[in-house]
Design a protein around this motif. Structure first.
Motif, PDB file in Angstrom:
ATOM      1  N   LYS A  54      -7.649   1.230   0.558  1.00 35.95           N
ATOM      2  CA  LYS A  54      -7.728   0.305   1.687  1.00 35.95           C
ATOM      3  C   LYS A  54      -8.466   0.940   2.866  1.00 35.95           C
ATOM      4  CE  LYS A  54      -4.946  -1.769   5.134  1.00 35.95           C
ATOM      5  NZ  LYS A  54      -5.157  -3.075   5.565  1.00 35.95           N
ATOM      6  N   ILE A  55      -8.113   2.202   3.170  1.00 36.62           N
ATOM      7  CA  ILE A  55      -8.763   2.908   4.279  1.00 36.62           C
ATOM      8  C   ILE A  55     -10.259   3.048   4.010  1.00 36.62           C
ATOM      9  CG2 ILE A  55      -8.963   5.166   5.376  1.00 36.62           C
ATOM     10  CD1 ILE A  55      -5.938   5.405   5.142  1.00 36.62           C
ATOM     11  N   ALA A  74      -0.998  10.892  -0.685  1.00 46.05           N
ATOM     12  CA  ALA A  74      -0.941   9.537  -0.112  1.00 46.05           C
ATOM     13  C   ALA A  74      -1.013   8.529  -1.247  1.00 46.05           C
ATOM     14  CB  ALA A  74      -2.089   9.321   0.863  1.00 46.05           C
ATOM     15  N   MET A 102      -3.353   2.798  -0.497  1.00 46.77           N
ATOM     16  CA  MET A 102      -3.626   3.038   0.915  1.00 46.77           C
ATOM     17  C   MET A 102      -4.979   3.717   1.091  1.00 46.77           C
ATOM     18  SD  MET A 102      -1.810   5.513   3.633  1.00 46.77           S
ATOM     19  CE  MET A 102      -0.174   4.869   3.815  1.00 46.77           C
ATOM     20  N   VAL A 103      -5.237   4.700   0.220  1.00 41.72           N
ATOM     21  CA  VAL A 103      -6.504   5.424   0.272  1.00 41.72           C
ATOM     22  C   VAL A 103      -7.671   4.459   0.050  1.00 41.72           C
ATOM     23  CG1 VAL A 103      -7.877   7.158  -0.934  1.00 41.72           C
ATOM     24  CG2 VAL A 103      -5.509   7.638  -0.352  1.00 41.72           C
ATOM     25  N   ILE A 154       0.828  -1.206   0.000  1.00 43.55           N
ATOM     26  CA  ILE A 154       0.000   0.000   0.000  1.00 43.55           C
ATOM     27  C   ILE A 154       0.868   1.264   0.000  1.00 43.55           C
ATOM     28  CG2 ILE A 154      -2.033  -1.050   1.052  1.00 43.55           C
ATOM     29  CD1 ILE A 154      -1.096   0.223   3.730  1.00 43.55           C
TER      30      ILE A 154
END
Lengths: 168, 159
Positions: free
Chosen positions: A111-112, A104, A108-109, A21
């Motif tokens: 996933k969050i 970012a 990752m974005v 990520i």
């Protein structure tokens, strides 16, 4: 001469591009700086240098996504000063929809967003595409439905200010 | 009882003493980059808004943390980051809507307000009473709502 005098232990590292990520925790924890991260033009490049690796395995223990695979390898000692980049991974960065800065990694974005939807049932898709600075600015300026203030109010005040300037 | 920091936009002058007090208390230096609180100035309408961790009842940062480094301190009620557990993945920074989790650009460590163990320095050094440290009862929540409404009316007056 024993073999250890002419060989040193390093490791072959491979990043799992489907899992990574781009959180940089491997680069933060690496004691020799064998994992380096550079950000350029909306992409984050993670590079790994075999010559610097100590095979301490901190990166694979730290990785929250289990995206790092390490296998021990021997290399001739004395040649380690030559910088050899063995592995590279490119990750796209999320661009802020308001100011256009890359803030970012996109995985990752995503996933969050999924994590919060699963755990809490909150849809963050409109908030998470903004960088933290823009997000707080919008909150301070008042976002619609949250503080009862709309972005339109601010633009209206800007128009008033501009018309004042025009009169003067 | 849990206490929380309240903010009154009428009283804030944007002097950023809270920012300096925070960085001095936590890092020992006067550096706004190392503070856990930040002030946003909206010059178009002349409003200054300090942004800090709101110590949410259901925090998003604790939900996304892969190692569980953010937990509630039972004594103060603050969400506290355990630096030994934190791996620096910045997921909390990405998810927080209030910029409560920040990155120290010098050490790449995550910084977060912990209410200074029940004695917040930002509140102590706010000369104008814009920041208040009060018990989190109904009155406090009404005051918080009132502060937000003040912001809203200030915008409406200008517009």
């Amino acid at each position: 001469m024993s073999p250890s005098a002419i060989l040193r232990v390093g490791s072959n590292l491979s990043f799992d591009s489907a899992k990574c990520i781009g959180c940089e925790s491997c680069a933060i924890v690496c004691p020799r700086g064998a994992i380096q991260i550079t950000k350029d033009q909306g992409f984050e490049t993670i590079s790994y240098t075999f010559a610097l690796c100590l095979y301490c395995r901190r990166c694979s223990f730290t990785c929250p996504e289990d995206a790092i695979k390490l296998t021990a390898a021997l290399e001739p000692a004395g040649f380690s000063t030559s910088v050899r980049v063995e592995e590279k991974l490119q990750i796209e960065l999320q661009i802020c929809e308001r100011c256009g800065s890359a803030f970012a990694p996109r995985p990752m974005v995503r996933k969050i967003e999924n994590l919060i939807r699963e755990k809490r049932g909150i849809d963050l898709s409109s908030l998470i595409v903004l960088c933290p600075q823009c997000r707080t600015r919008i909150l301070a300026e008042g976002s619609p439905g949250r503080f009862g203030l709309s972005q339109a109010l601010l633009s209206q005040s800007q128009q008033v200010a501009q018309s004042h300037e025009a009169k003067q | 009882m849990q206490k929380l920091i309240l903010f009154d936009p009428d009283k804030c002058t944007g002097c950023r003493r809270c920012v300096l007090a925070c960085s001095l208390a936590k890092e020992g230096v006067f550096n706004s980059e190392k503070a856990r609180i930040g002030v946003i100035s909206i010059w178009e309408v002349g409003i200054h808004v300090p942004m800090f961790c709101q110590q949410c009842t259901k925090p998003l940062c604790a939900d996304v943390c892969p190692v569980g480094a953010i937990s509630r301190n039972e004594k103060t009620g603050a969400m506290v980051l355990e630096p030994n557990l934190c791996i620096g993945c910045k997921m909390c920074v990405t998810v927080c809507p209030f910029a409560g989790c920040l990155i120290n650009p010098h050490t790449r460590a995550i910084m977060k307000c912990d209410l200074c163990d029940g004695d917040p320095q930002c509140v102590k050094y706010c000369e104008f009473g814009a920041l208040e440290f009060v018990e989190a009862d109904e009155v406090a929540y009404i005051k918080r709502k009132a502060g937000v409404d003040k912001l809203a009316t200030a915008f409406k007056q200008i517009a």
